[in-house]
Structure formats: structure tokens, C-alpha cells
Design a protein around this motif. Sequence first.
Motif, short mmCIF file in Angstrom:
data_model
loop_
_atom_site.label_atom_id
_atom_site.label_comp_id
_atom_site.label_asym_id
_atom_site.label_seq_id
_atom_site.Cartn_x
_atom_site.Cartn_y
_atom_site.Cartn_z
N GLU A 6 -25.52 41.52 19.17
CA GLU A 6 -26.52 40.46 19.21
C GLU A 6 -26.23 39.56 20.41
O GLU A 6 -25.16 39.64 21.00
CB GLU A 6 -26.50 39.66 17.90
CG GLU A 6 -25.14 39.08 17.59
CD GLU A 6 -25.10 38.29 16.28
OE1 GLU A 6 -24.32 37.32 16.23
OE2 GLU A 6 -25.84 38.64 15.33
N CYS A 7 -27.19 38.70 20.76
CA CYS A 7 -27.04 37.85 21.93
C CYS A 7 -25.86 36.90 21.76
O CYS A 7 -25.73 36.24 20.73
CB CYS A 7 -28.32 37.07 22.17
SG CYS A 7 -28.15 35.84 23.48
N SER A 8 -25.02 36.81 22.79
CA SER A 8 -23.83 35.96 22.72
C SER A 8 -24.19 34.48 22.70
O SER A 8 -23.39 33.66 22.30
CB SER A 8 -22.96 36.14 23.95
OG SER A 8 -22.80 37.47 24.23
N ILE A 9 -25.37 34.15 23.19
CA ILE A 9 -25.72 32.74 23.28
C ILE A 9 -26.55 32.28 22.08
O ILE A 9 -26.26 31.26 21.49
CB ILE A 9 -26.43 32.45 24.63
CG1 ILE A 9 -25.42 32.67 25.76
CG2 ILE A 9 -26.98 31.02 24.66
CD1 ILE A 9 -25.96 32.45 27.13
N CYS A 10 -27.57 33.06 21.70
CA CYS A 10 -28.47 32.58 20.63
C CYS A 10 -28.49 33.48 19.41
O CYS A 10 -29.23 33.24 18.47
CB CYS A 10 -29.87 32.39 21.18
SG CYS A 10 -30.76 33.94 21.38
N GLU A 11 -27.69 34.55 19.42
CA GLU A 11 -27.63 35.51 18.32
C GLU A 11 -28.94 36.26 18.11
O GLU A 11 -29.17 36.85 17.06
CB GLU A 11 -27.17 34.83 17.02
CG GLU A 11 -25.69 34.46 17.09
CD GLU A 11 -25.29 33.35 16.12
OE1 GLU A 11 -25.99 33.17 15.12
OE2 GLU A 11 -24.27 32.68 16.39
N GLY A 12 -29.82 36.21 19.10
CA GLY A 12 -31.08 36.94 19.03
C GLY A 12 -30.86 38.43 19.18
O GLY A 12 -29.75 38.88 19.48
N SER A 13 -31.94 39.23 18.96
CA SER A 13 -31.76 40.67 19.07
C SER A 13 -31.86 41.10 20.54
O SER A 13 -32.48 40.44 21.36
CB SER A 13 -32.78 41.41 18.21
OG SER A 13 -34.07 41.01 18.59
N PHE A 46 -30.78 42.76 27.22
CA PHE A 46 -31.57 41.55 27.52
C PHE A 46 -31.98 40.90 26.20
O PHE A 46 -32.38 41.58 25.26
CB PHE A 46 -32.81 41.97 28.32
CG PHE A 46 -33.77 40.86 28.61
CD1 PHE A 46 -33.41 39.81 29.45
CD2 PHE A 46 -35.06 40.87 28.07
CE1 PHE A 46 -34.31 38.79 29.74
CE2 PHE A 46 -35.97 39.85 28.37
CZ PHE A 46 -35.59 38.81 29.20
N CYS A 47 -31.88 39.56 26.14
CA CYS A 47 -32.31 38.84 24.95
C CYS A 47 -33.65 38.17 25.24
O CYS A 47 -33.75 37.32 26.12
CB CYS A 47 -31.28 37.78 24.55
SG CYS A 47 -31.88 36.66 23.27
N GLN A 48 -34.66 38.59 24.53
CA GLN A 48 -36.01 38.09 24.74
C GLN A 48 -36.11 36.61 24.38
O GLN A 48 -36.92 35.88 24.93
CB GLN A 48 -36.98 38.92 23.87
CG GLN A 48 -38.44 38.63 24.09
CD GLN A 48 -38.94 39.13 25.45
OE1 GLN A 48 -39.07 40.35 25.66
NE2 GLN A 48 -39.19 38.23 26.37
N GLN A 49 -35.23 36.15 23.50
CA GLN A 49 -35.32 34.78 23.00
C GLN A 49 -34.83 33.74 24.00
O GLN A 49 -35.48 32.74 24.23
CB GLN A 49 -34.48 34.69 21.74
CG GLN A 49 -35.12 33.87 20.64
CD GLN A 49 -34.44 34.18 19.33
OE1 GLN A 49 -34.79 35.12 18.61
NE2 GLN A 49 -33.42 33.41 19.02
N CYS A 50 -33.63 33.99 24.61
CA CYS A 50 -33.07 32.98 25.52
C CYS A 50 -32.91 33.54 26.93
O CYS A 50 -32.35 32.89 27.79
CB CYS A 50 -31.74 32.46 24.99
SG CYS A 50 -30.38 33.61 25.17
N TYR A 51 -33.42 34.76 27.17
CA TYR A 51 -33.39 35.42 28.49
C TYR A 51 -31.98 35.76 28.96
O TYR A 51 -31.75 35.99 30.14
CB TYR A 51 -34.07 34.56 29.56
CG TYR A 51 -35.47 34.14 29.22
CD1 TYR A 51 -36.54 35.00 29.43
CD2 TYR A 51 -35.73 32.88 28.71
CE1 TYR A 51 -37.84 34.62 29.13
CE2 TYR A 51 -37.03 32.48 28.41
CZ TYR A 51 -38.08 33.35 28.63
OH TYR A 51 -39.35 32.97 28.33
N CYS A 52 -31.04 35.81 28.05
CA CYS A 52 -29.67 36.14 28.44
C CYS A 52 -29.57 37.63 28.78
O CYS A 52 -30.05 38.48 28.04
CB CYS A 52 -28.71 35.79 27.30
SG CYS A 52 -27.00 36.10 27.73
N ILE A 53 -28.95 37.93 29.93
CA ILE A 53 -28.74 39.31 30.35
C ILE A 53 -27.23 39.55 30.26
O ILE A 53 -26.45 38.86 30.90
CB ILE A 53 -29.24 39.52 31.79
CG1 ILE A 53 -30.72 39.12 31.89
CG2 ILE A 53 -29.04 40.96 32.22
CD1 ILE A 53 -31.21 39.00 33.32
ZN LIG Z 1 -30.25 34.98 23.37
#
Ligand SMILES: [Zn+2]
Length: 408
Positions: A6-13, A46-53
Motif C-alpha cells: 500500500e502507499c507509504s504516505i497515505c496507505e492508498g491502493s 503509483f498511488c492515485q490518491q496522493c500521487y506518490c510514485i
Molecule cells: Zn498515497
Amino acid sequence: MIIKTECSICEGSLEEIINLGECPPANNFVEKKNQDVESFPLIIDFCQQCYCIQLRHCLSKKELYSFYTYSTPQIDSLAKHYENLLKKLKELNFAQKSQSCIEIGSNNGNLLNFLKPHFNKVLGVDPASNIASIAIENGVETIIDFFSNKVAKKILEKNTKFDVAIARHMFAHNEDPSEMLSAMDKILDESGVFIIENAYAIDTFKNGEFDQIYHEHMFYFSALNINALMNKFNFELIDFEHAPVHGGSGVFICGKKGKHTIQKSVGKILSEEEKYFNDKKIFQNFREKIEATRKQVIELIAKDISSNKIVGAYGAPAKAFTVFSYYGLNHRNISFCVDTTPTKIGKVFPKFNIPIIAEDELADHDYDTLIVNAWNYKEDILKKSSSIFKKGTKLIFIIPNLEIYTVN
Ligand SMILES: [Zn+2]
């Protein structure tokens, strides 16, 4: 090794955007051919929620840095960049004689040595003892350690809080930035600035810089992403600048929340980036571009070799690991790789079995073509090409576009 689900910053998918196959950890050179080194997948999500790559397979510090060999080169383009950084600091009323500056990941102390006359105190922190001791020898006080809450506490026992903190090309080298940000919160003065410089994600993907992808780089930062991350802690993005070094870098200037005027550059860059990430075309174009260049370069090399020409490589930076790995190159098609870093010369690229030789050994070697891995120093290399390489040598640059030069 940690495998991110999961995303390291926002836990998004997360969504996979690129898979470059398996590669040994960069900068870990070995003493001799066929020495066994483990390879790990290079997959970017890529995290669609916070744009983290972010990188999916994150190696531990021990797996990454046990044989670390990178030392910041002294090069014209970097000297100019340091001047620009200083100018920016002055613009924001920093780099005053009464102030102090700390650099995290200070390497051989080149930047701090340059900044020293403009501050009351400079201090470096770097975990690679072989490289940090060069800084110490050059008169830059350096703590040999990973920057953490514990180290921050130790520093504050002897020092007051710092006015300027700099982290150049190291902030993405950590699978969990929260420890560093909480330590930074402790060590930075309330009105201080924290400057993060990193390869800029928009450049990396727009220019097809696939070789920025290696295991040390666990994040590919944009302003959107830095802003989201900073907001989770006591920081915010207050200014942004684009720098030409390392194939396009973002200089993200951050401060503690509510302590600074947020510059116009921030709103501008955030809305620009949203356009890129919303339709995700940037990633599709990236994949198509790098695959097309790969095919062309492999063909060029195969053609040279079939006409009995000798192909080598110039530059053994971390990026070279990704190039050799993604292009499927090894000692059978690349006879040697030239580098100027003393800690790399005489060693061998693991898995690819390509030996590293010094620049002055080139005269004793036969060669016709060189793949230039250090394309981010292209201007510096072309300027001195006739004094380093034999007349008629073909130099192949693969990034941002395939370009071939003949040395005259
Ligand atoms: Zn994220």
C-alpha cells in the motif's frame, strides 16, 4: 527487504506503472568476476490518491549500503548549482553569518565546504564512513551515522537548532521518511528552512530517465507528493525551484507550518503536476519511449560487435546498473566501463561482470564505441572528449534521447 502493498504516505491502493526486471543493488561493486550478488525486482507503483510514485521492493540499509562507493564528483555543472543554491538561500534571507547549516547525506563535504564561509557553523551527517572521512579530512565536521531521532538528540546536546537543513539526493533513499521528518522537526529552528533536492519525477518520466530507477531510490518525488508528505508532519512546501542537475531536479523548500509566506511557485507547480498525473499518459509515454530506445541501442551494439568493433561504457554511476540490467548487457558485449572514482576502479559490476578501469587506462585499451552512462554530465564530458577519448570514438548517449557523437 520490505515489499510494499500500500502507499507509504497515505496507505492508498497502488497501481504498477513500470517493471524493469531484476537488478543487483546499485553501487555495490564486487572484487572479481562471477562473485555472487543477489538481484531484486525493480517495480514502480503509483498511488492515485496522493500521487506518490514509489518502489515496491525496498531493501534494508544493510543490503543497500554495505559496499557503498558513491563520492560526489567535483564538476563545473555542480559548482554552478551550488552557487544557485546559495543565491536562493540569500534570497530567502538565509546564509547569514549568524546562522547555522546542517546537511543530511553530506557525502564528501563538497557542498558544506562551499557554504562554510557564509555560515557561523556547518555540520554534516552521513552514514558511509569511507566517504564521510574525506569530508572530515577536508575540515568539514561530520557525524558518521544515519540521521535519526537519536542522532538529532545527540546533535542538540552540543548545538543550538539549525537555521538551514539540506538533504540533496538522499531523501528518497529511505523507505520510511517519517523518522527523518520527526528528527528534522526537532533539529530545525522554528523559522528555519529544510531544503530537499531530488530527481524530479516529472523530468524522470517525461524524459524517459529509466536509469533513475534503482533500489536506492524508493520515491520519485513531485511537488504534490512532497507537499502531501510534509503536511503529515509539522512542515509545508513554501517554495519550489527546478534545477538542471542530474537530469532535472526539484528543489523543494519546506518550512514549519505557518511560519513562512508560501511563494507563488508552489500553487503553480501543484496545478501543473495535477494535469500530468490525472490522465497518467506520462507513464505510458515513458514505457513506450524507453522500450523504443532499448531496441535501437541493442541493435547498434550488435552491429558494432558483428563488425569486430569493441564496445565499452563510460561512467559507472548507480544508473549504470539499471541500464545494463534493462538492456541485458554484460561482459560479452561491454568490454569495460571507465570511471574516475578511486573506490570503483579495479572493481567489477556484479552479475554483468563488467570490469571498471581508470580513465588513464583507456590509452592502453582498444575500443570503438562507448555507451555514456553519465549522461547527466554530458556537457562536461563532450567538452573534454577529445582529450579523454581516441579520435573517431563513437559516443552513444541514451537519455533523454538517443544521440551519437564522434570524437574529433
Ligand atoms: Zn498515497
